[in-house]
Write a protein that holds these residues in place. Structure first.
Motif, PDB file in Angstrom:
ATOM      1  N   GLU A   1     -10.859   4.408   1.875  1.00 23.15           N
ATOM      2  CA  GLU A   1     -10.056   4.007   3.034  1.00 23.15           C
ATOM      3  C   GLU A   1      -8.711   4.724   3.036  1.00 23.15           C
ATOM      4  OE1 GLU A   1      -7.697   0.181   4.846  1.00 23.15           O
ATOM      5  OE2 GLU A   1      -9.467  -0.225   3.621  1.00 23.15           O
ATOM      6  N   THR A   2      -8.107   4.848   1.859  1.00 25.56           N
ATOM      7  CA  THR A   2      -6.826   5.540   1.737  1.00 25.56           C
ATOM      8  C   THR A   2      -6.928   6.966   2.260  1.00 25.56           C
ATOM      9  OG1 THR A   2      -6.087   4.224  -0.124  1.00 25.56           O
ATOM     10  CG2 THR A   2      -5.162   6.415   0.045  1.00 25.56           C
ATOM     11  N   LYS A   3      -7.954   7.659   1.839  1.00 26.09           N
ATOM     12  CA  LYS A   3      -8.132   9.047   2.268  1.00 26.09           C
ATOM     13  C   LYS A   3      -8.436   9.134   3.762  1.00 26.09           C
ATOM     14  CE  LYS A   3      -9.651  10.714  -2.225  1.00 26.09           C
ATOM     15  NZ  LYS A   3     -10.774  11.283  -2.997  1.00 26.09           N
ATOM     16  N   GLN A   4      -9.256   8.235   4.251  1.00 25.62           N
ATOM     17  CA  GLN A   4      -9.646   8.258   5.653  1.00 25.62           C
ATOM     18  C   GLN A   4      -8.464   7.912   6.566  1.00 25.62           C
ATOM     19  OE1 GLN A   4     -12.771   5.534   6.634  1.00 25.62           O
ATOM     20  NE2 GLN A   4     -12.897   6.206   8.753  1.00 25.62           N
ATOM     21  N   GLU A   5      -7.722   6.885   6.221  1.00 21.71           N
ATOM     22  CA  GLU A   5      -6.614   6.415   7.059  1.00 21.71           C
ATOM     23  C   GLU A   5      -5.302   7.124   6.759  1.00 21.71           C
ATOM     24  OE1 GLU A   5      -7.046   4.230   9.551  1.00 21.71           O
ATOM     25  OE2 GLU A   5      -9.178   4.120   9.042  1.00 21.71           O
ATOM     26  N   GLU A   6      -5.266   7.934   5.673  1.00 23.24           N
ATOM     27  CA  GLU A   6      -4.059   8.620   5.215  1.00 23.24           C
ATOM     28  C   GLU A   6      -2.907   7.635   5.026  1.00 23.24           C
ATOM     29  OE1 GLU A   6      -3.173  12.049   7.573  1.00 23.24           O
ATOM     30  OE2 GLU A   6      -5.052  13.020   7.040  1.00 23.24           O
ATOM     31  N   GLN A   7      -3.214   6.568   4.293  1.00 30.18           N
ATOM     32  CA  GLN A   7      -2.238   5.550   3.939  1.00 30.18           C
ATOM     33  C   GLN A   7      -2.139   5.480   2.426  1.00 30.18           C
ATOM     34  OE1 GLN A   7      -4.125   2.067   5.638  1.00 30.18           O
ATOM     35  NE2 GLN A   7      -2.528   1.949   7.194  1.00 30.18           N
ATOM     36  N   PRO A   8      -0.985   5.064   1.903  1.00 27.32           N
ATOM     37  CA  PRO A   8      -0.915   4.839   0.459  1.00 27.32           C
ATOM     38  C   PRO A   8      -1.777   3.631   0.093  1.00 27.32           C
ATOM     39  CG  PRO A   8       1.093   4.105   1.518  1.00 27.32           C
ATOM     40  CD  PRO A   8       0.278   4.777   2.570  1.00 27.32           C
ATOM     41  N   LEU A   9      -2.140   3.554  -1.175  1.00 28.68           N
ATOM     42  CA  LEU A   9      -2.993   2.481  -1.673  1.00 28.68           C
ATOM     43  C   LEU A   9      -2.186   1.580  -2.594  1.00 28.68           C
ATOM     44  CD1 LEU A   9      -5.753   1.113  -2.156  1.00 28.68           C
ATOM     45  CD2 LEU A   9      -6.204   2.865  -3.877  1.00 28.68           C
ATOM     46  N   LEU A  10      -2.239   0.294  -2.328  1.00 30.09           N
ATOM     47  CA  LEU A  10      -1.598  -0.702  -3.167  1.00 30.09           C
ATOM     48  C   LEU A  10      -2.689  -1.390  -3.971  1.00 30.09           C
ATOM     49  CD1 LEU A  10       0.866  -2.482  -3.942  1.00 30.09           C
ATOM     50  CD2 LEU A  10       0.249  -3.940  -2.015  1.00 30.09           C
ATOM     51  N   VAL A  11      -2.640  -1.232  -5.305  1.00 30.42           N
ATOM     52  CA  VAL A  11      -3.637  -1.837  -6.188  1.00 30.42           C
ATOM     53  C   VAL A  11      -2.947  -2.915  -7.014  1.00 30.42           C
ATOM     54  CG1 VAL A  11      -5.378  -1.429  -7.960  1.00 30.42           C
ATOM     55  CG2 VAL A  11      -4.825   0.385  -6.345  1.00 30.42           C
ATOM     56  N   VAL A  12      -3.469  -4.125  -6.945  1.00 32.84           N
ATOM     57  CA  VAL A  12      -2.920  -5.254  -7.697  1.00 32.84           C
ATOM     58  C   VAL A  12      -3.952  -5.669  -8.741  1.00 32.84           C
ATOM     59  CG1 VAL A  12      -2.140  -7.648  -7.574  1.00 32.84           C
ATOM     60  CG2 VAL A  12      -1.574  -6.062  -5.730  1.00 32.84           C
ATOM     61  N   PHE A  13      -3.540  -5.651 -10.011  1.00 31.76           N
ATOM     62  CA  PHE A  13      -4.369  -6.120 -11.118  1.00 31.76           C
ATOM     63  C   PHE A  13      -3.787  -7.446 -11.579  1.00 31.76           C
ATOM     64  CE2 PHE A  13      -4.593  -1.517 -11.363  1.00 31.76           C
ATOM     65  CZ  PHE A  13      -5.934  -1.271 -11.569  1.00 31.76           C
ATOM     66  N   ASP A  14      -4.592  -8.470 -11.608  1.00 31.74           N
ATOM     67  CA  ASP A  14      -4.133  -9.730 -12.176  1.00 31.74           C
ATOM     68  C   ASP A  14      -5.311 -10.549 -12.668  1.00 31.74           C
ATOM     69  OD1 ASP A  14      -5.162 -10.757  -9.804  1.00 31.74           O
ATOM     70  OD2 ASP A  14      -3.293 -11.644  -9.132  1.00 31.74           O
ATOM     71  N   LYS A  15      -4.977 -11.663 -13.282  1.00 27.77           N
ATOM     72  CA  LYS A  15      -5.998 -12.561 -13.821  1.00 27.77           C
ATOM     73  C   LYS A  15      -5.854 -13.909 -13.121  1.00 27.77           C
ATOM     74  CE  LYS A  15      -6.153 -10.336 -18.329  1.00 27.77           C
ATOM     75  NZ  LYS A  15      -6.027 -10.508 -19.783  1.00 27.77           N
ATOM     76  N   PRO A  16      -6.654 -14.136 -12.071  1.00 33.12           N
ATOM     77  CA  PRO A  16      -6.560 -15.398 -11.327  1.00 33.12           C
ATOM     78  C   PRO A  16      -6.788 -16.597 -12.247  1.00 33.12           C
ATOM     79  CG  PRO A  16      -7.919 -13.828 -10.140  1.00 33.12           C
ATOM     80  CD  PRO A  16      -7.642 -13.238 -11.486  1.00 33.12           C
ATOM     81  N   GLY A  17      -5.989 -17.614 -12.040  1.00 34.06           N
ATOM     82  CA  GLY A  17      -6.101 -18.822 -12.846  1.00 34.06           C
ATOM     83  C   GLY A  17      -5.124 -18.848 -14.008  1.00 34.06           C
ATOM     84  N   ASP A  18      -4.576 -17.706 -14.382  1.00 38.56           N
ATOM     85  CA  ASP A  18      -3.605 -17.614 -15.464  1.00 38.56           C
ATOM     86  C   ASP A  18      -2.244 -17.331 -14.826  1.00 38.56           C
ATOM     87  OD1 ASP A  18      -2.068 -17.138 -17.687  1.00 38.56           O
ATOM     88  OD2 ASP A  18      -3.329 -15.533 -18.495  1.00 38.56           O
ATOM     89  N   GLU A  19      -1.390 -18.344 -14.741  1.00 35.99           N
ATOM     90  CA  GLU A  19      -0.121 -18.211 -14.028  1.00 35.99           C
ATOM     91  C   GLU A  19       0.752 -17.092 -14.569  1.00 35.99           C
ATOM     92  OE1 GLU A  19       2.123 -21.739 -13.313  1.00 35.99           O
ATOM     93  OE2 GLU A  19       0.342 -22.887 -12.788  1.00 35.99           O
ATOM     94  N   SER A  20       0.712 -16.858 -15.869  1.00 34.25           N
ATOM     95  CA  SER A  20       1.557 -15.812 -16.444  1.00 34.25           C
ATOM     96  C   SER A  20       1.013 -14.411 -16.174  1.00 34.25           C
ATOM     97  CB  SER A  20       1.708 -16.018 -17.949  1.00 34.25           C
ATOM     98  OG  SER A  20       0.446 -15.871 -18.592  1.00 34.25           O
ATOM     99  N   ALA A  21      -0.261 -14.294 -15.810  1.00 29.88           N
ATOM    100  CA  ALA A  21      -0.879 -12.984 -15.571  1.00 29.88           C
ATOM    101  C   ALA A  21      -1.336 -12.824 -14.130  1.00 29.88           C
ATOM    102  CB  ALA A  21      -2.060 -12.799 -16.519  1.00 29.88           C
ATOM    103  N   GLU A  22      -0.810 -13.672 -13.240  1.00 27.88           N
ATOM    104  CA  GLU A  22      -1.207 -13.624 -11.835  1.00 27.88           C
ATOM    105  C   GLU A  22       0.020 -13.307 -10.986  1.00 27.88           C
ATOM    106  OE1 GLU A  22      -3.947 -16.339  -8.896  1.00 27.88           O
ATOM    107  OE2 GLU A  22      -2.704 -17.360 -10.354  1.00 27.88           O
TER     108      GLU A  22
END
Length: 181
Positions: free
Chosen positions: A34-55
């Motif tokens: 999608e990033t390449k097609q729309e020529e938009q930057p990509l925002l990637v969020v890594f987290d661990k749902p359910g763990d407040e300190s890692a979410e």
């Protein structure tokens, strides 16, 4: 009959509540496409749902908060507790969660990384900086070339006495001395 269904779908679409989760990809390769097609930057969020300190704070991810322009980015949310999420996080060398990466509009260069707790002001600032997805806004580290010195350098040398100088005829190395006995 088909036109009736199209009319019903057109009328129902604006009245249905808009969900921000529809814009988020759970698959990194789809988000890059999608990033390449729309020529938009990509925002990637890594987290661990359910763990407040890692979410990541959910209020930062909602379009209603106004914390960032949702339409400026292709969006990818990776759950780092799944096998797939662990592989993608490993590929990004993520060691601390939550982790956010912004990738340029070509999908090939990471412009910015942010790990740990993210404040609303920091979130807004970083996303505004990179909303165009240009590499010129990347946080880079420059390395200068080594400087050649004009002063002479001292290089120590070791010389062994030779038999012509009245010294030892056997080599100095202990292993060699044992062999030459």
């Amino acid at each position: 009959m088909l036109s009736i269904w199209m009319f019903v779908a057109a009328v129902a679409a604006p009245t249905a509540p808009a969900e921000s989760t529809d814009a988020w990809h759970a698959n990194y390769s789809e988000a890059v496409a999608e990033t390449k097609q729309e020529e938009q930057p990509l925002l990637v969020v890594f987290d661990k749902p359910g763990d407040e300190s890692a979410e990541l704070d959910p209020s930062l991810l909602s379009a209603e908060s106004g914390a960032f322009p949702l339409d400026s980015y292709a969006l990818c949310h990776i759950d780092a507790t799944t096998d797939y999420g662990k592989q993608v996080a490993e590929g990004f060398k993520v060691t601390e969660f939550p982790h956010v990466a912004i990738i340029d509009k070509s999908g090939s260069v990471v412009l910015r990384r942010v790990s740990g707790d993210v404040t609303q002001s920091e979130w807004t600032k970083v996303l505004k900086e990179h909303k165009n997805g240009d590499r010129s806004t990347a946080v880079t580290h420059s390395v200068s070339k080594p400087v050649k010195s004009t002063t002479p350098s001292f290089s120590p040398s070791v010389s062994m006495p030779s038999s012509s100088q009245g010294g030892y005829s056997k080599p100095y190395c202990p292993s060699c001395q044992l062999r030459n006995r």
